[in-house]
Design an enzyme around this catalytic site. Structure first.
Site, PDB file in Angstrom:
ATOM      1  CG  HIS A  55      -0.382   0.074   2.532  1.00 26.91           C
ATOM      2  ND1 HIS A  55       0.446  -0.900   3.051  1.00 26.91           N
ATOM      3  CD2 HIS A  55      -0.469   1.032   3.493  1.00 26.91           C
ATOM      4  CE1 HIS A  55       0.830  -0.544   4.267  1.00 26.91           C
ATOM      5  NE2 HIS A  55       0.296   0.630   4.562  1.00 26.91           N
ATOM      6  CG  HIS A  74       0.462   4.280   4.821  1.00 28.65           C
ATOM      7  ND1 HIS A  74      -0.380   3.557   5.623  1.00 28.65           N
ATOM      8  CD2 HIS A  74      -0.236   5.390   4.458  1.00 28.65           C
ATOM      9  CE1 HIS A  74      -1.546   4.189   5.740  1.00 28.65           C
ATOM     10  NE2 HIS A  74      -1.476   5.311   5.030  1.00 28.65           N
ATOM     11  CG  ASP A  95       4.974   2.511   7.266  1.00 32.14           C
ATOM     12  OD1 ASP A  95       4.205   2.979   6.412  1.00 32.14           O
ATOM     13  OD2 ASP A  95       4.567   1.809   8.212  1.00 32.14           O
ATOM     14  CG  HIS A  96       4.308  -0.543   4.142  1.00 33.77           C
ATOM     15  ND1 HIS A  96       4.158  -1.858   4.507  1.00 33.77           N
ATOM     16  CD2 HIS A  96       3.923   0.200   5.215  1.00 33.77           C
ATOM     17  CE1 HIS A  96       3.685  -1.910   5.753  1.00 33.77           C
ATOM     18  NE2 HIS A  96       3.542  -0.665   6.205  1.00 33.77           N
ATOM     19  CG  HIS A 141      -3.838  -0.079   6.525  1.00 33.77           C
ATOM     20  ND1 HIS A 141      -3.604  -0.014   7.879  1.00 33.77           N
ATOM     21  CD2 HIS A 141      -2.828   0.644   5.942  1.00 33.77           C
ATOM     22  CE1 HIS A 141      -2.509   0.710   8.075  1.00 33.77           C
ATOM     23  NE2 HIS A 141      -2.033   1.124   6.924  1.00 33.77           N
TER      24      HIS A 141
HETATM   25 ZN    ZN Z   1      -0.021   1.608   6.477  1.00 34.89          ZN
HETATM   26 ZN    ZN Z   2       2.916   0.472   7.953  1.00 36.83          ZN
END
Ligand code: ZN
Ligand code: ZN
Length: 254
Positions: A62, A64, A66-67, A141
């Protein structure tokens, strides 16, 4: 055949300093498949001594950061190291524009890329080669997100949840796999906060693993979790809480 999981990043954006943002490398023999490439995780790829020229595909869950924020760093490094394969990048189609923008950050550093966008229906075939087959499912999410189920052909199956709160699709698919890599952003007792932010607690993950009867449960996207051993057993399930740069061997047959 050998199958290893390299934990390049085991935290979300809000995590202890020791945990880089989410990224897992699945290594099947020489082939490397990356599941999420969170901010800063390329440095741990380098430290892991994996060969970047053996990367076959990158799977994004996805939008975000942090990914996904290490994606341009990978592209730049692969270009410099003379990557000559076609890199497959598999992502949800609703983040198409973001992926394109990230790839534009590496001006003049070009490698061949095959972008595949998934429309997000449950059980969609995401990838297939001589070693693995991958399907995507909808997570639950705060932004739309995917989970990935991997079959290492005729050997074992793995489900990576990415960021998700408990949901019925996850429950069904977890029942079909050997190894469950599960969001464990919060401690037990913080279920309300976890679910409101599209995440899970350690006890959500353990409850599901028991119900699904998986062989191994791996807790990732870990926040500020206190006093949890690195490995422990619950019933017949081996539970792991890997730190950055840990490697878990799932199979090593000579
Ligand atoms: Zn996320
Ligand atoms: Zn995350």
């Amino acid at each position: 055949m050998s199958v290893h999981l390299y934990f390049l990043g085991t935290g979300g954006w809000v995590a202890p300093a020791s945990r880089t943002c989410m990224s897992i490398a699945l290594k099947v023999d020489e082939n490397i498949y990356l599941f999420d490439v969170g901010e800063g995780s390329f440095k741990n790829f380098q430290k892991s001594k994996l060969n970047p020229l053996n990367i076959k595909a990158v799977f994004i869950t996805h939008i975000h950061g942090d990914h996904i924020l290490s994606l341009p760093t990978y592209i730049a490094n692969l270009a410099v190291f003379g990557y000559s394969k076609v890199l497959k990048i598999i992502s949800p189609e609703w983040i198409k524009e973001t992926i394109r923008s990230l790839l534009k950050l590496t001006t003049n550093l070009k490698i061949k890329i095959d972008l595949k966008y998934l429309s997000g229906y449950n059980g969609e075939l995401a990838y297939d080669d001589e070693k693995i087959k991958v399907w995507s499912y909808r997570a639950k999410h705060v932004s739309e997100a995917l989970m990935y189920k991997v079959s290492v052909k005729n050997k074992l199956t793995i489900l990576y949840t990415g960021d998700t709160s408990p949901n019925s699709v996850l429950e069904t698919e977890a029942g079909k796999v050997d190894v469950l890599i599960h969001d464990a952003s919060f401690m037990q007792g913080f279920e309300k906060l976890a679910h409101n932010t599209g995440h899970s607690t350690i006890s959500d993950a353990i409850k599901l693993a028991l119900k699904a009867k998986v062989r191994k449960l791996i807790l990732t996207h870990v926040g500020f979790i206190l006093n949890l051993p690195k490995t422990f057993k619950i019933d017949n399930i081996s539970v792991y809480v890997p730190k950055d740069l840990d490697v878990i061997t799932l199979m090593d047959e000579k």
